[in-house]
Design an enzyme around this catalytic site. Structure first.
Site: not given
Length: 90
Positions: A49-50, A66, A71-72
């Site tokens: 995603w970057r 996001e 929590q992963t």
């Protein structure tokens, strides 16, 4: 119903707190910011995603990442992210 004071009885809410010795001044903030950006450019993880420049990252990709990262662990999310974007590109 009666309002209950929850704050510090010694503190006057109308008087701003004193500046702490540990508070950063403008020069120290700027120096910290430069060091942080230098560290990021050198050591950041390459994540799907970057792919674009950070200022031009696709907001959809960032939003999906996001949601998935709640929590992963990142190494768990990357393959799921890639499959999701392949199936739902926009």
């Amino acid at each position: 119903m009666t309002a209950v004071w929850q704050g510090n009885d010694d503190a006057d809410p109308m008087i701003p707190p004193r500046k702490s010795d540990k508070q950063l001044d403008g020069r120290r903030v700027a120096a910290l910011r430069r060091r942080l950006f230098r560290w990021y450019r050198r050591d950041h993880r390459k994540l799907p995603w970057r792919k674009l420049a950070p200022s031009r990252s696709d907001p959809y990709h960032v939003l999906v990442s996001e949601f998935m990262l709640q929590q992963t662990r990142v190494d768990t999310v990357v393959p799921y992210f890639n499959r999701w974007i392949e199936k739902f590109p926009q």
